[in-house]
Every structure is written in C-alpha cells, then in structure tokens.
Design an enzyme around this catalytic site. Structure first.
Site, PDB file in Angstrom:
ATOM      1  N   TYR A 203       0.846  -1.202   0.000  1.00 23.85           N
ATOM      2  CA  TYR A 203       0.000   0.000   0.000  1.00 23.85           C
ATOM      3  C   TYR A 203       0.879   1.248   0.000  1.00 23.85           C
ATOM      4  O   TYR A 203       1.906   1.294   0.665  1.00 23.85           O
ATOM      5  CB  TYR A 203      -0.862   0.053   1.271  1.00 23.85           C
ATOM      6  CG  TYR A 203      -2.143  -0.773   1.266  1.00 23.85           C
ATOM      7  CD1 TYR A 203      -2.630  -1.382   0.121  1.00 23.85           C
ATOM      8  CD2 TYR A 203      -2.876  -0.918   2.442  1.00 23.85           C
ATOM      9  CE1 TYR A 203      -3.812  -2.124   0.155  1.00 23.85           C
ATOM     10  CE2 TYR A 203      -4.061  -1.659   2.484  1.00 23.85           C
ATOM     11  CZ  TYR A 203      -4.518  -2.258   1.330  1.00 23.85           C
ATOM     12  OH  TYR A 203      -5.677  -2.975   1.370  1.00 23.85           O
ATOM     13  N   GLU A 322     -16.437  -5.926   6.857  1.00 24.04           N
ATOM     14  CA  GLU A 322     -15.276  -6.724   6.480  1.00 24.04           C
ATOM     15  C   GLU A 322     -15.636  -8.199   6.663  1.00 24.04           C
ATOM     16  O   GLU A 322     -16.326  -8.564   7.609  1.00 24.04           O
ATOM     17  CB  GLU A 322     -14.086  -6.340   7.368  1.00 24.04           C
ATOM     18  CG  GLU A 322     -12.804  -7.035   6.997  1.00 24.04           C
ATOM     19  CD  GLU A 322     -11.597  -6.455   7.723  1.00 24.04           C
ATOM     20  OE1 GLU A 322     -11.341  -5.241   7.572  1.00 24.04           O
ATOM     21  OE2 GLU A 322     -10.936  -7.216   8.441  1.00 24.04           O
TER      22      GLU A 322
HETATM   23  C1  3EB Z   1      -7.605  -3.990   3.836  1.00 26.33           C
HETATM   24  O1  3EB Z   1      -7.765  -4.769   2.898  1.00 26.33           O
HETATM   25  C2  3EB Z   1      -8.697  -3.973   4.875  1.00 26.33           C
HETATM   26  O2  3EB Z   1      -4.051  -4.873   9.066  1.00 26.33           O
HETATM   27  O3  3EB Z   1      -4.021  -7.013   9.446  1.00 26.33           O
HETATM   28  C3  3EB Z   1      -7.893  -6.467   6.368  1.00 26.33           C
HETATM   29  C4  3EB Z   1      -7.218  -7.588   6.879  1.00 26.33           C
HETATM   30  C5  3EB Z   1      -7.463  -5.201   6.720  1.00 26.33           C
HETATM   31  C6  3EB Z   1      -6.126  -7.426   7.720  1.00 26.33           C
HETATM   32  C7  3EB Z   1      -4.516  -6.007   8.925  1.00 26.33           C
HETATM   33  C8  3EB Z   1      -6.364  -5.063   7.567  1.00 26.33           C
HETATM   34  C9  3EB Z   1      -5.695  -6.156   8.063  1.00 26.33           C
HETATM   35  O4  3EB Z   1      -6.633  -3.217   3.901  1.00 26.33           O
HETATM   36  C10 3EB Z   1      -8.176  -3.995   6.241  1.00 26.33           C
END
Ligand code: 3EB
Length: 334
Positions: A203, A322
């Site tokens: 990201y 989620e």
């Molecule tokens: C995302 O896709 C949504 O920080 O461990 C999903 C699964 C999300 C795990 C983590 C964060 C985490 O970014 C958020």
C-alpha cells in the site's frame, strides 16, 4: 493428525483434552472461561440466537501447554495456537511512539520469541483486536500506530514484511486490551494475493507510515489436511475504498474480493479447491443498523453458509463491513 473447527452457541463444554485453542465471541460470559488459550472478542453478536459463540480448535495427539510473557499457548505436532493480551497502559509511550505502537511491537516480539523457542517459526494466521481503531492520537490513527509497531517487529525479528506474511484481520472494539491470537506451524503457509487488489504490504504511504503486514489469504498444511484462511476482506479495489456510504455495494465488492482470492487460492491448492458455500465466515459490521441488508445480500451470494456477524469497527473509517473466512479439506494419500 486432524485439526477440527467447532462453533457452538452453547456454554463452554467440558474440556476433552483435545482443545488447541479458540475464541469467545459476544458478551462477556457469566460462566466458566475455558482453560485452553481463548481469544475473548467482546463485541455484540448480530442476528444470533445466543449472546455468546464459542469457537474451538480441536486436534488429536498429545498437547503441550504453556504460559509466558502474557501469552497462553498450546502446541500439538507442528502446530501452535496462542493468545496474547497486553494492556496498553503498561507501556510507556513517547512523543514519537504511542503506547499502542509500543505494545503492538512488543506483542509481536514476544510471539516471534515463543515461535522460535518452540520451533514453529512460521505464522499462518493472526487475529488482531484493538480498542478505538479509528481514533487519532498523537497525530496518527491508532490502526496506523499498530501497523508501525507490527511491521517494526517483523523486521526486527528477521521475518520480512512482504511476500511470505500471514493472513490476518485487524479489528476495532469499544475498549479492552490489545488482543492477538495466532496460529503458527513448523512449515510456512503458502501466501495468496488478490489480483483485484494491491498487496496490503505494498500500500502507498497515504495509508500510513508503514504498510500493513498481512497476505490476502494463506494455504497451510498438516499431515493429510489443507487449511485455507482468507484474511479480512473489504470493499477495496486496487488500494482504494470503493462504494463509500453504500452498504450493499460494499457487500458485493467485498464478496467479489473473497471470490477472487478464493479462485487464486484454488489455483495453488492441493485439494480439489474450495467453494464459497463451504467456507465458514466471520463478518464485521460497523453499524448495527446495516446488518439486515448485509445479511440479505450475503445470503443471496453464499446461501446458507456458516456466518457469525459481529458489530465492530473496520480499520478504515469509510469501510462499513469486512468479511473473513476459512475452510479445511482432507487430503488423500496419493
Ligand atoms: C484492507 O484490505 C482492509 O491490518 O491485518 C484487512 C485484513 C485489513 C487485515 C490487517 C487489515 C488487516 O486493507 C483492512
């Protein structure tokens, strides 16, 4: 050796000696707390007939149990399940490092220390819960503070923070300690990414000074068994939230992501592949009022699959839900 997942609305059943660990979801129970490592997730259950759900991992064969540095754990064969709970108030922050960041880093350090000592170095799946995940303190959202501490620990403990990282979720609760449950093995899991999404560990910096350290899913192996863990999955395409303010839209998009990561996992799996209808789901709903529409939408997509709904916060303010999921297949001896 077979690992079995059991979900029950009942009170804790008497210990059989085969419990590796589990979770307790819903209201704090009045009754007995299990003796095995249990992650307590005090968040309201939605649409349930009971006020608590007990989830238990059972395994055959001898179990070794331990308790150190606020980690309660059990190990059988090449598999370890543990839970660590840290009170942020016990960690001294500084202007540069909040107490949550310090607690997160220390939690993962302790986890890695235990895994090294027990010779199960590979994290497969991690469940992270923290209070007030979207609250900004010291100029940084608490989820982002957690991400800094987590990634620093991965790097410090020579794990690497990209590629071979565990499946995970990071969820916000109203209060309580930082709680991290984890499953780890002798052999590494196979990480699975989602072609519709940028890997979370890549990201861009818009989402915080350190990227989140998790894979979209993981395939993990025990003798004769294949496990699939799908990480928390939301309405994100590329790296951007889509359908802000549109619950049904987010629900469809999140399921499109679950389906995409499932297809990717099925390309790499050793069994015949997993179907959406055979997964066991946990769905986090930010606003309880959205629950009826979310359930209706999900039923239309996955039918009568096993789903537990919890009211909890998601790690981006604009995400309304989620979805995480898992499944297990027996592998033939060929
Ligand atoms: C995302 O896709 C949504 O920080 O461990 C999903 C699964 C999300 C795990 C983590 C964060 C985490 O970014 C958020």
């Amino acid at each position: 050796m077979t690992l079995q997942f059991i979900s029950s609305p009942a009170t804790v059943s008497r210990e059989t000696g085969s419990e590796l660990g589990g979770a307790l979801l819903g209201e704090p129970p009045n009754g007995a707390i299990p003796a095995w490592p249990v992650q307590r997730i005090f968040a309201p259950l939605l649409g349930a007939t009971s006020t608590v759900v007990h989830e238990t991992w059972r395994i055959d064969g001898p179990i070794k149990a331990g308790h150190c540095e606020e980690i309660v754990w059990r190990k059988a064969g090449g598999l370890l399940f543990g839970v660590i709970e840290l009170d942020e108030a016990d960690f001294k922050g500084s202007p540069k490092c909040s107490s949550l960041q310090a607690a997160s880093e220390e939690a993962y350090r302790r986890i890695f220390r235990l895994l090294d000592a027990e010779q199960v170095p590979h994290l497969w799946r991690v469940w992270n819960y923290l209070a007030e995940i979207n609250l900004e303190t010291q100029g940084l959202e608490r989820y982002r503070q957690f991400n800094v501490g987590r990634q620093d620990a991965f790097l410090e403990c020579h794990r690497g923070a990209t590629g071979n990282v565990p499946a995970a979720c990071a969820i916000g609760l109203v209060g309580g300690a930082l709680s991290i449950a984890f499953m780890a093995g002798e052999a590494p899991a196979v990480p699975v990414e989602n072609p519709r999404q940028v890997s979370a560990y890549n990201y861009p910096a818009d989402y915080g000074p350190r990227s989140p350290t998790f894979s979209r899913a993981a395939l993990a192996y025990l003798p004769g068994q294949e496990l699939l863990f799908i990480s928390g999955t939301a309405s994100i395409v590329g790296h951007q939230t889509v359908h802000p303010g549109d619950v049904a839209g987010q629900c469809h998009e999140a399921m499109a992501n679950v389906a995409a990561v499932l297809a990717e996992g099925n390309r790499q799996c050793r069994s015949g592949g997993f179907g959406l209808g055979e997964l066991s789901y946990r769905v986090y709903v930010r606003q309880a009022g959205d629950f009826p529409l979310i359930r209706e939408t999900l039923v239309s997509l996955i039918g009568q699959a096993e789903v537990v709904y919890l009211q909890a916060d998601i790690c981006r303010q604009d995400l309304l839900l989620e979805i995480e999921a898992m499944a297990s297949h027996t592998l033939g001896s060929r």
